[in-house]
Write a protein that holds these residues in place. Structure first.
Motif, short mmCIF file in Angstrom:
data_model
loop_
_atom_site.label_atom_id
_atom_site.label_comp_id
_atom_site.label_asym_id
_atom_site.label_seq_id
_atom_site.Cartn_x
_atom_site.Cartn_y
_atom_site.Cartn_z
N ALA A 1 0.81 -1.22 0.00
CA ALA A 1 0.00 0.00 0.00
C ALA A 1 0.84 1.27 0.00
CB ALA A 1 -0.94 0.00 1.20
N ILE A 2 2.02 1.23 0.60
CA ILE A 2 2.82 2.46 0.70
C ILE A 2 3.88 2.55 -0.38
CG2 ILE A 2 2.44 2.56 3.19
CD1 ILE A 2 5.39 1.71 3.52
N LEU A 3 4.10 1.48 -1.14
CA LEU A 3 5.13 1.52 -2.18
C LEU A 3 4.92 2.66 -3.18
CD1 LEU A 3 6.05 -2.18 -3.10
CD2 LEU A 3 7.58 -0.35 -2.36
N VAL B 1 -3.03 6.75 5.76
CA VAL B 1 -4.30 7.36 5.38
C VAL B 1 -4.49 7.17 3.89
CG1 VAL B 1 -4.26 9.05 7.24
CG2 VAL B 1 -3.23 9.62 5.05
N HIS B 2 -5.75 7.14 3.51
CA HIS B 2 -6.07 6.85 2.13
C HIS B 2 -5.46 7.88 1.19
CE1 HIS B 2 -8.47 5.55 -1.34
NE2 HIS B 2 -8.67 6.84 -1.57
N LYS B 3 -4.82 7.41 0.13
CA LYS B 3 -4.25 8.27 -0.91
C LYS B 3 -5.12 8.23 -2.16
CE LYS B 3 -0.80 10.56 -2.99
NZ LYS B 3 -0.38 11.91 -2.66
N THR C 1 -4.00 2.63 -2.00
CA THR C 1 -2.66 3.11 -1.64
C THR C 1 -2.77 4.03 -0.43
OG1 THR C 1 -2.80 4.97 -3.16
CG2 THR C 1 -1.87 2.94 -4.02
N LEU C 2 -1.74 4.02 0.39
CA LEU C 2 -1.75 4.77 1.64
C LEU C 2 -0.61 5.78 1.68
CD1 LEU C 2 -2.39 1.85 4.20
CD2 LEU C 2 -4.08 3.37 3.16
N ARG C 3 -0.91 6.89 2.29
CA ARG C 3 0.12 7.88 2.57
C ARG C 3 0.66 7.60 3.97
NH1 ARG C 3 0.32 13.16 0.55
NH2 ARG C 3 -1.90 13.03 0.00
N GLN D 1 6.51 19.50 -5.76
CA GLN D 1 7.66 18.69 -5.36
C GLN D 1 7.23 17.24 -5.15
OE1 GLN D 1 10.03 20.24 -2.14
NE2 GLN D 1 9.50 22.36 -2.62
N LYS D 2 8.03 16.36 -5.61
CA LYS D 2 7.75 14.94 -5.46
C LYS D 2 8.36 14.42 -4.15
CE LYS D 2 7.94 10.55 -7.99
NZ LYS D 2 8.41 9.88 -9.23
N HIS D 3 7.52 13.79 -3.35
CA HIS D 3 7.94 13.27 -2.04
C HIS D 3 8.61 14.36 -1.21
CE1 HIS D 3 6.97 9.44 -3.74
NE2 HIS D 3 8.04 9.36 -4.51
N CYS D 4 7.94 15.53 -1.14
CA CYS D 4 8.65 16.69 -0.58
C CYS D 4 9.04 16.48 0.88
CB CYS D 4 7.79 17.94 -0.73
SG CYS D 4 6.50 18.13 0.50
N PHE D 5 8.23 15.81 1.67
CA PHE D 5 8.58 15.62 3.07
C PHE D 5 9.71 14.61 3.21
CE2 PHE D 5 4.34 17.33 3.22
CZ PHE D 5 4.36 18.17 4.32
#
Length: 1917
Positions: A903-905, A997-999, A1012-1014, A1061-1065
């Motif tokens: 789910a998080i991949l 959380v739901h993405k 997918t999950l955030r 931004q991609k994957h900013c955090f």
């Protein structure tokens, strides 16, 4: 009749006995005064209760009621000021005009002269005659009037103090007189009232004995303690029952009763002497209350009165007989049960009630049959009966009171666990022989034996027990322990001891459960079930989970007790069912979410469970009559308005109705008949005839009624299946037309009000005519209605056909819905009150209405474009939101999901992509320290209060967690924890949780869908130990509704660009030290870390975790910093809390904003140039990409936009072609589905999470159409209910209206800025409105002279400065800064005087006031620095008290005096200010120092200068103005700017002293004396010389010792000095220091002194008036504002700016301009605002006076192509200062704001010339002024909306009422009185497409202030 008391006057200061006699209901006469202190008649007042007093002051505060006022005007003022009739009075200790005591009440009346009127002495008042007296007697409360100094109220007039009517006897003296007086006062010495038997006193044993017996033994006749108090109380005589019929022989019977009582008393005396006991049957007369009525059997039915009425009569006449009979019956039954026979006849009132309950009643009716609650009540009542029978009244009272408190506690907590413990009813001890003490001793012995059996080494056992506790917690997280761990445990601890199960059964391991099991009402079988149940491992694990999470809560004991009580209550149910209930209650602990309010969970947490229910009213009124099958019912409070329609006369409760006979005749007959079909008619009782007439006149017939439940079934038939947007609109329209209740009634009534021939003098814009359909459209709509209302027509194929066919009328349906919403807001208002006559309108639209309908049609067409055939279906928000993917829809409460790797991949970085960019390399320099050093934000442990130190990691399994950790370690997000570095609290590690959380949903290759999950790190534990960063970039994020303030020309379109931004955090890496805060609370296998270590360990986060409370600030600041380094101009950035970017209105122009990781750009281009920009990245976008690539910051191409005409971002949608910015259409369609789901739901609860989500999302969407925010009134009221209920129908109607208005959520950037500026105002007499006719010469020159660098019209931009004014007085330093044009970011004022605080806060409401300089601590200074984190400089200024330095004081103590040493306090504050920035790791601010004092002795100067650290400047204020004030000034970090008027001479010897100073020599043209003195006054002598220094006046009876100047004073001056009570020094009375006017010589008035000191004349004009001496005290302590301003010119100007300028004269010109505006406030309106005022200047600052005209003028720079007129250009510059709500103009953005008159800068109305637009009188008087202010704005908008040329504009409107301005900016109000005008204003704005731009103006500057009061003047003339 009593006479009034003498008048009481305070004098200089009243003594404490001044207020004696002021009691509740006391009547007093007071002397009343007007604002000028002149007497304005007298008033009669009745005191109600003591008022609230914040702190003890000088006097008393009372809440009272005026019952009579002598002066008519004063009476009117009282009625209008205090509509509730409750008037706060302050009885002053000093004279009213000298009273400085503050109260919590707004307009208290200060009273210093009054007198008390005992009894009816008010009748003697000369002014209270005739009608006034009659009205007063109606208002006076005669009950229990306190008569000071008089006796009790007799049977005559209450409170009169006169004896009761009857024969008067002579006054007796001696013993007989004393006895008589005691009898009159209700003493026990005489007979009881009414002639009944005397009341015997209780002895120490609780029994009774005759009074004579005590007197014979010599006992004291006066009892002590509570027993004595009770014994002296006489039971009141029972009131005559209504059942008792009076007869003509009442007086004879009364005499007979007295004789019987006398004989009975004589008999009792004889028996007492002989020592005989009383017999129950000795007296059968009526006065005895304890004897039976027959000498035969006590329980014959004939002995009791017949019927229940006679029972009441017996209770009133012979109290106690029923109780006596019943208790003796109890005794007889007890005797029979033991073989004792009948009751003993000679025992009265036997205390046997409790014995009867336990031995007779309960064996026949066990506990299980009567219920625990009833059993408790029976035990309480029987205990009370026994105690009263034993005469133990006090203990009985204790038991009763404790029972009341027990019930209160149960209601508060929802359970009896603790409530039972506070009762005083002891358990049934007689059922067991052992005592509680024996049981405790046995239990203690058994525990000791068990400990010895289990372990011989208790200390080691405790350590091992702690280890097992840790493993037990680990077991809960990991599952079952592995075998290897179990074997290891056995080797260390040995085999487990075998515990005796019987012993464990008797000694439970849970303290709370032990306590619960000891309750006597719990059966042994229940105890056994609970013991077995608690041995279940799952229950043990569950309890351990609850304990681990909630044990540190302060309510843990309640939680634990309630947990076990719940177990005991349900132990009889199946075990699996009990487990499920307990697991459901604690599930929120595993899922890391807030409790959902379920009853089981509330019980688990020990709080009150939700009490959910319907409206307690019955719903239908009383049925009056049925006519032709139609019910006619009463419109009473029972009617919930969910059914039927009100047709009666207009009334306050239900408003007006179109169906009344006087109105309905003009309406269409068939439409009226159709609108009432199937309706129940509601009228008031006296309107029954009208209802019958309506039925007969219109031929109404009975028809099926549609209830709410039936309507919901109809609704579900349509919304339960997929629909197109067009079909949804048709379904909504049909259902609203059929809806029962207020909304449906309004829609049906509105259709009746559309007239074919409608003519009026002024045609209103509203209501708009509802769009009509042609015949084919009506047929389609009818077919849909049949499918919804008739199940037999609900065919799937027919529905599919209609779903396609209705697209022809979909646009019409949604247009109809929007028009209906607008009309509802305008006509219905709130509370179901139609405006009837205002609902009439023509069927054919006017030109203005056609323009409105065209806009509505455009919205509808855009709404249904590209609709899906089955895109809309009713559902919950949680379900529909999942289809939105990454679309931002505002903050929300979502569901968390366990983590899985699959789910998080898709949402996490790949190998090596995370934590690769140091966050410190991205953020701005001011933030880097916080990124690297967490200690700067760490909260000390001593400041923490029960922080949370752990959170759960939600994951499918341990194996899945190992996979997740391995993936994140490979990506670079996680690493192995270093235990020594982990954050710890009280030796426990702080670890965080994780969840998903739901993405979005992703389609897998096998055809299945994957959620997918955030990945979210639950940082609640880590965040608990850190503060937020002081400088928060998130507060200035580019909020999408801010784009609505931008301006678009007619021929321009919008081109959008965006980057993300991609994957900013995840890609950023904070400083290494932050990792100690980021440990996770679940171990992973060693192989998951890939470091060769096989041991399991906790992971910790390396990257910036999503969930960190500072991460958004870091990312926001970093992205903005990247843009700055890339070359993007900050002047183009849209930010929250700042004006819109100041850009030239040339084409093209670009604006951009940053929102965390989103970059959005809007470019305005010509429509013909669309092809040049569409599909192309902008230059700014390319620069940003280049910089991001340089920093290796990845971009998400899927979220990027390059030159698109339509773009969706951040939940907003931009339609560049139409020029609209609004809520995303996908978001709104999801809202539509969730709204439909709620509307069709069954009994939605107010605490429903789905309801909260839906309401919040609707509010997020209407930010783009703020007038619709008024549709949340009932929704928010329901959500905020303390006790949950079902959602009201009014709230459901609002949700239905919000659904119908979804297509309107747009902001039009093409709205023109109206060049006409409006002003409105209201008074209690009438309303007024003005409109500008053009710019004044002042406004035109101001516009042409503005520089484009200036960011505001008033006072320039806010300066990043904080002012700390020590010993502030009346604000001399703040006044000097205002003259300079410095508007600081924050102000801290320090002074002990209450008068100073009032004056200072009147001019600076946002200041931080400190009452005492000695109370300032370092923590206070740090808080100032933290609060104003963006400030770059601080000005510390003030003059410490000079009394011990001044030469006027012969007793001065110099630098050693206590007041002189206050300089040390100032210098300590200076030190703290210098250190504050470093301690908070903020950018160091510049500390500017400014100290002032008198010219002092040599030694004092040396000491004080040595402390300060630098020499002083000397300036004589007489060189600057017309008043002497020689002072020393110590200044640092600000240079004195020389000029043609000033030169500084260094090291000049001070005259008369031996020290040197830097002398400031001023040579300027001083203003003429006429500027300062009143028009009729001149200086007596030496006209060109300055007045003496202003000193503080103090009235004295004798001269002060050694007054200054006495020896040189002339005789005339000495006489004046004496005549003025020696207030000032003698030289102040010389002719050169006096003024002469038509009344002769006098001292300068305070207003004149203020002007000479550089203040405005009204500077001291506070609401609570100051005396002349008080004003003089404040002025004598203050700076010369002009002199100080001249010294501080360096704050705003450079030396080069002042080279050829007389800066001092320029300062006087600035002051004169401000003074002229003050004096002009009292001039006629025509002189101030009309064309006559063309030459009146506005407010200016020194900078504008001195600086030359700018090289780049603002007017041509802003509008180079001349698209705007001058008026429109100035309006545009004002409108760009709007807040994010787009409705409020703030010309002082950046200044702290608080509600008040002078809390912010006012728009200067002198920029324009004005004319009166409206001036009228109110039709209905008595409304609150806030409501009237809104009505005045409504009237203006209605007038302007009638003409199509005024529509579609941004209207700048000046308002002086902060309540009205705030409500309109917010869009709604919780005040019921404000909701109706707010809704009508919103309706006009929606229909006319107005955007209100509201600006605050001072009340005295408001052009509409005069016209609003002209109605009264016209009436008077």
């Amino acid at each position: 009749m009593s006479a009034p008391e003498p008048w009481r006057r305070t004098g200089r200061k009243a003594a404490n006995d001044h207020w004696l006699g002021l009691e509740r209901l006391t009547l007093i006469e007071v002397s009343l005064y007007d604002d000028g202190g002149r007497q304005q008649g007298r008033g009669l007042i009745q005191l109600q209760e003591r008022g609230t007093e914040v702190q003890p002051g000088e006097g008393q505060t009372w809440l009272s009621r005026f019952v009579g006022v002598e002066d008519g005007y004063y009476e009117w003022w009282v009625n209008t000021t205090f509509p509730t009739k409750v008037v706060p009075l302050h009885f002053c200790q000093r004279q009213a005009h000298h009273c400085s005591d503050t109260t919590v009440y707004r307009d208290p009346i200060h009273v210093d002269v009054f007198r008390i009127l005992p009894g009816r002495s008010y009748e003697s008042l000369n002014w209270l005659k005739g009608v006034k007296r009659d009205e007063a007697e109606k208002l006076i409360d005669f009950s229990n009037i306190v008569v000071p100094g008089g006796g009790g109220a007799g049977s005559g007039v209450p409170g009169d103090g006169n004896p009761p009517p009857g024969p008067r006897e002579d006054v007796q003296t001696g013993a007989e007189g004393i006895d008589g007086l005691a009898a009159a006062l209700g003493s026990q010495g005489g007979a009881a009232p009414g002639g009944d038997r005397p009341v015997a006193k209780a002895d120490a044993r609780g029994g009774e004995r005759p009074r004579e017996e005590k007197e014979e033994k010599g006992a004291s006749p006066k009892a002590s303690g509570l027993q004595g108090v009770i014994a002296q109380r006489v039971a009141p005589e029972p009131a005559d029952s209504a059942l008792k019929i009076r007869n003509a022989n009442a007086s004879k019977k009364k005499k007979k009763d007295k004789k019987r009582a006398k004989r009975q008393a004589e008999k009792e005396r004889r028996r007492a002497r002989k020592g005989e006991e009383r017999k129950a049957d000795d007296s059968s007369d009526e006065s005895s209350s304890t004897t039976s009525s027959s000498s035969d059997s006590l329980f014959r039915l004939a002995a009791l009165p017949q019927g229940t009425d006679r029972l009441h009569r017996l209770h009133q006449e012979r109290p106690g007989v029923l109780a006596n009979l019943t208790l003796r019956r109890f005794q007889e039954l007890l005797e029979r049960s033991t073989g004792g026979g009948t009751a003993v006849k000679d025992q009265e009132m036997p205390p046997v009630a409790r014995a009867y309950l336990s031995q007779i009643y309960l064996p026949r009716h066990p506990e299980g049959t009567i219920g625990l609650r009833n059993l408790r009540e029976l035990r309480t009542l029987t205990t009370l009966v026994d105690m009263i029978a034993q005469n133990d009244l006090l203990r009985a009272l204790d038991v009763a009171v404790q029972r009341i408190k027990s019930i209160e506690l149960f209601v508060a907590q929802g359970q009896w666990g603790q409530a039972n413990l506070i009762e005083l009813i002891v358990p049934e001890e007689e059922q067991r022989a052992w005592f509680r003490q024996e049981l405790k001793a046995a239990q203690q012995e058994q525990r000791s034996d068990l400990r010895l059996q289990q372990d011989q080494w208790p200390r080691r056992r405790r350590r091992e027990k702690g280890r097992r506790d840790k493993r037990r917690h680990t077991t809960l997280e990991w599952g079952e322990p592995r075998k290897g761990e179990e074997r290891k445990r056995q080797r260390q601890e040995g085999p487990r001891e075998v515990v005796n199960e019987d012993a464990a059964a008797n000694e439970l391991g849970y303290r709370a459960l032990e306590q619960a099991m000891k309750e006597s009402q719990i059966h042994e079988s229940t105890r056994s079930k609970v013991r077995e149940f608690m041995k279940d491992p799952e229950i043990v694990e569950l309890f351990t989970l609850v304990k681990g999470a909630l044990e540190k809560s302060p309510h843990w004991s309640e939680v634990e007790y309630t947990f076990f009580e719940t177990v005991a209550d349900v132990a009889g149910d199946p075990v699996e069912e009990v487990k499920e209930k307990l697991k459901a209650g604690a599930r929120f602990l595993l899922e890391e979410r807030m409790p959902d309010g379920e009853s089981g969970l509330c019980s688990l947490l020990g709080v009150r469970g939700p009490l959910v229910g319907d409206d307690p009213r019955s719903g239908e009124g009383e049925l009056l009559k049925v006519v032709q099958g139609i019910e006619i019912r009463t419109a009473s409070v029972d009617w919930k308005r969910e059914d039927g329609v009100y047709i009666g006369r207009p009334c306050k409760e239900y408003g007006a109705t179109i169906y009344h006979r006087d109105f309905v005749g003009q309406l269409d007959r068939e439409l009226v008949k159709s609108s009432l079909e199937g309706q129940c008619l509601y009228v008031r009782r006296d309107d029954l005839a009208h209802a019958e007439w309506l039925i007969n006149h219109f031929g109404l017939q009975a028809a099926p009624r549609l209830s709410i439940s039936g309507w919901k079934q109809m609704w579900r038939r349509g919304c339960s299946r997929g629909m197109s947007l067009s079909m949804t609109g048709v379904v909504l329209k049909v259902c609203i037309q059929c809806r029962p209740g207020e909304l449906g009634n309004f829609v049906r009534a509105l259709a009746c009000c559309a007239l074919e021939a409608f003519q009026r003098n002024s045609v209103e814009l509203l209501p708009l005519p509802l769009p009509t359909l042609d015949d084919p459209g009506k047929a389609l709509e009818l077919a849909v209605k049949k499918c919804l209302s008739e199940p037999e027509h609900d065919d799937a194929r027919e529905w599919e056909r209609l779903n396609v066919e209705v697209k022809k009328i979909g646009c019409h349906a949604w247009s109809w819905l929007q028009v209906m919403v607008v009309n509802f807001l305008y006509c219905q208002g709130t509370g179901g009150r139609m405006i009837t006559d205002g609902m009439l309108h023509g069927r054919k639209p006017t030109a203005a209405q056609q323009a409105s309908l065209a806009k509505v049609t455009a919205w509808s067409e855009r709404w249904i474009a590209n609709e899906d055939d089955e895109g809309i279906k009713a559902d919950t928000w949680e379900n529909v939101a999942e289809a939105l993917g990454d679309l931002y829809t505002g903050p929300s409460v979502g569901k968390s999901y366990p983590l899985t790797l699959e789910a998080i991949l898709p949402t996490t970085p790949g190998a090596g992509d995370a934590a690769r960019i140091p966050l410190a390399d991205v953020v701005s320099p001011g933030v880097q320290e916080y990124v690297n050093h967490p200690d700067l934000l760490r909260i000390p442990d001593e400041e923490l209060v029960a922080p949370r130190i752990s959170a759960a990691v939600q994951v499918e399994s341990q194996e899945e967690w190992n996979k997740v950790v391995a993936h994140l370690v490979a990506a670079g997000m996680l690493e192995r924890e270093v235990p020594s570095e982990t954050l710890r609290y009280k030796d426990e590690a702080v670890r965080n949780g994780a969840f998903g959380v739901h993405k979005k949903w992703v389609l897998k290759e096998d055809g299945s869908w994957l959620r997918t999950l955030r990945l979210i790190i639950n940082m609640i534990p880590g965040n608990s130990f850190q503060r937020r960063m002081p400088i928060r970039a998130c507060e200035r994020m580019g909020y999408a509704p801010l784009w609505g303030n931008l301006y678009l020309h007619d021929d321009e379109i919008i081109i959008c660009a965006a980057e993300d931004q991609k994957h900013c955090f995840h890609i950023y890496r904070p400083g290494y030290a932050w990792r100690s805060f980021f440990s996770l609370n679940r171990k992973a296998a060693g192989w998951a870390f890939g470091d060769g270590d096989s041991s399991a360990s906790y992971p910790r986060v390396k990257s910036a975790p999503m969930g960190w409370n500072n991460v958004v600030d870091f990312i926001q600041d970093g992205f903005e910093n990247i843009a700055r380094e890339a070359g993007l101009s900050p002047s183009q950035m849209v930010k929250m809390g700042e004006p819109s970017p100041m850009l030239s209105l040339e084409t093209p122009r670009s604006f951009f904003s940053f929102y965390v990781d989103n970059f959005d750009q809007l470019t305005m281009v010509w429509r013909t140039d669309r092809g040049l920009y569409e599909g192309q990245p902008t230059s700014e976008q390319l620069l940003l990409r280049e910089k991001m690539e340089e920093l290796t910051v990845g971009r998400d191409p899927k979220k990027a936009a390059e030159g698109t005409i339509t773009w969706t971002t951040l939940g907003a949608e931009v339609d560049g072609q139409a020029g609209w910015v609004g809520s995303s259409l996908d978001f709104r369609r999801a809202l539509l589905s969730s709204n439909l789901g709620l509307l069709g739901g069954e009994s939605v609860r107010t605490d429903s999470l789905n309801l909260q989500s839906v309401v919040s999302k609707n509010m997020h969407s209407v930010q783009y159409c703020r007038p619709l925010t008024c549709l949340f009134d009932h929704l928010y009221a329901d959500l905020n209910r303390a006790v949950p209920r079902f959602v009201s129908q009014e709230a459901m109607d609002e949700l239905l209206l919000l659904t119908a208005g979804l297509p309107m959520h747009w902001m039009d950037l093409r709205l023109k800025v109206s060049g006409q500026v409006y002003a409105t105002d209201a008074s209690l007499e009438g309303g007024g409105a003005c409109v500008s006719t053009g710019l004044s010469p002042w406004g035109l020159s101001r516009l042409q002279g503005l520089s484009h660098e200036a960011e505001g019209l008033e006072g320039q931009a806010t300066r990043k400065m904080v002012v700390v004014e020590m010993f502030a007085g009346m604000g001399g330093l703040k006044q000097a800064l205002e003259l300079l044009g410095v508007e600081p970011m924050g102000v801290v004022a320090v002074d002990t005087s209450a008068e100073c605080m009032r004056v200072y806060r009147q001019h600076c409401r946002h200041c931080i006031w400190v009452k005492d300089a000695l109370s300032i601590t370092k923590a206070d200074v740090l808080e100032w620095r933290r609060r104003f984190a963006r400030a770059e400089e601080v000005l510390l200024g003030g003059g410490w008290p000079c009394i011990n330095h001044s030469a006027l004081n012969v007793n001065r103590r110099g630098a050693d005096g206590a007041s002189s040493q206050l300089l040390d306090t100032m210098l300590q504050v200076r030190t703290w200010l210098m250190e504050a920035s470093q301690e908070l790791n903020l950018k160091p601010w510049k500390v500017i120092e400014f100290y002032e004092n008198v010219v002092m002795d040599d030694e004092d100067y040396a000491i004080q200068t040595r402390k300060i650290g630098f020499p002083a400047y000397f300036l004589e204020a007489a060189q600057v103005g017309r008043c002497r004030r020689p002072r020393l000034y110590w200044m640092k970090n600000v240079e004195i700017i020389p000029g043609v008027d000033v030169r500084v001479v260094r090291n000049v010897p001070m005259r008369g002293h031996n020290y040197e100073v830097n002398e400031v020599d001023v040579d300027t043209e001083r203003p003429p004396m006429s500027w300062f003195l009143n028009s009729d006054a001149v200086k007596m002598a030496d006209v060109e010389d300055a007045f003496a220094t202003v000193t503080r006046p103090t009235a004295r009876s004798q001269p002060a010792p050694s007054p200054a100047g006495l020896e040189q004073a002339t005789e005339q001056a000495k006489k004046r000095w004496k005549g003025d009570a020696y207030r000032l020094q003698p030289y102040q009375y010389e002719a050169r220091n006096l003024v002469k006017d038509r009344n002769g010589p006098r001292r300068p008035l305070p207003e004149e002194q203020l002007r000479m000191m550089g203040f405005a004349s009204n500077h001291l004009a506070t609401k609570s008036r100051l005396s002349q001496d008080q004003k003089g005290q404040l002025i004598g302590n203050s700076f010369s504002a002009i002199a100080v301003a001249r010294l501080l010119v360096g704050l705003v100007l450079e030396e080069a700016d002042c080279a050829n300028t007389d800066v001092t004269l320029a300062l006087w010109n600035v002051w004169k301009t401000k003074e002229d505006k003050v004096t002009a406030e009292d001039r006629p309106w025509k002189v101030r605002f009309s064309s006559v005022a063309a030459g009146t200047p506005g407010a200016v600052s020194l900078r504008e006076q001195v600086l030359p005209s700018p090289l780049v003028l603002l007017r041509p720079w802003v509008d180079p192509q001349g698209w705007m007129t001058d008026e429109e250009a100035l309006a545009y510059l004002l409108a760009r200062n709007g807040t994010h709500r787009s409705a409020e103009i703030r010309v002082d953005l950046g200044t702290p704001f608080s509600v008040g008159e002078l809390c912010r800068q006012s728009v200067d109305p002198t920029h324009w010339l004005w004319k009166v637009l409206l001036s009228y009188e109110w039709k209905e008087k008595g409304q609150h002024i806030n409501t009237l202010e809104l009505v005045a704005i409504l009237d203006l908008l209605r007038r302007q909306g009638r003409d199509a040329k005024h529509q579609g504009h941004r209207l700048i409107t000046l308002v002086d009422n902060m309540v009205a301005l705030s409500c309109l900016s917010k869009g709604r109000s919780s005040s019921r009185s404000l909701q109706a005008p707010l809704r009508r204003i919103s309706a006009v704005c929606l229909a006319a497409h107005f955007r209100l731009c509201l600006a605050w103006v001072k009340s005295k500057w408001n052009p509409a202030d005069g016209p609003s009061r002209w109605a009264k003047k016209r009436r008077m003339t």
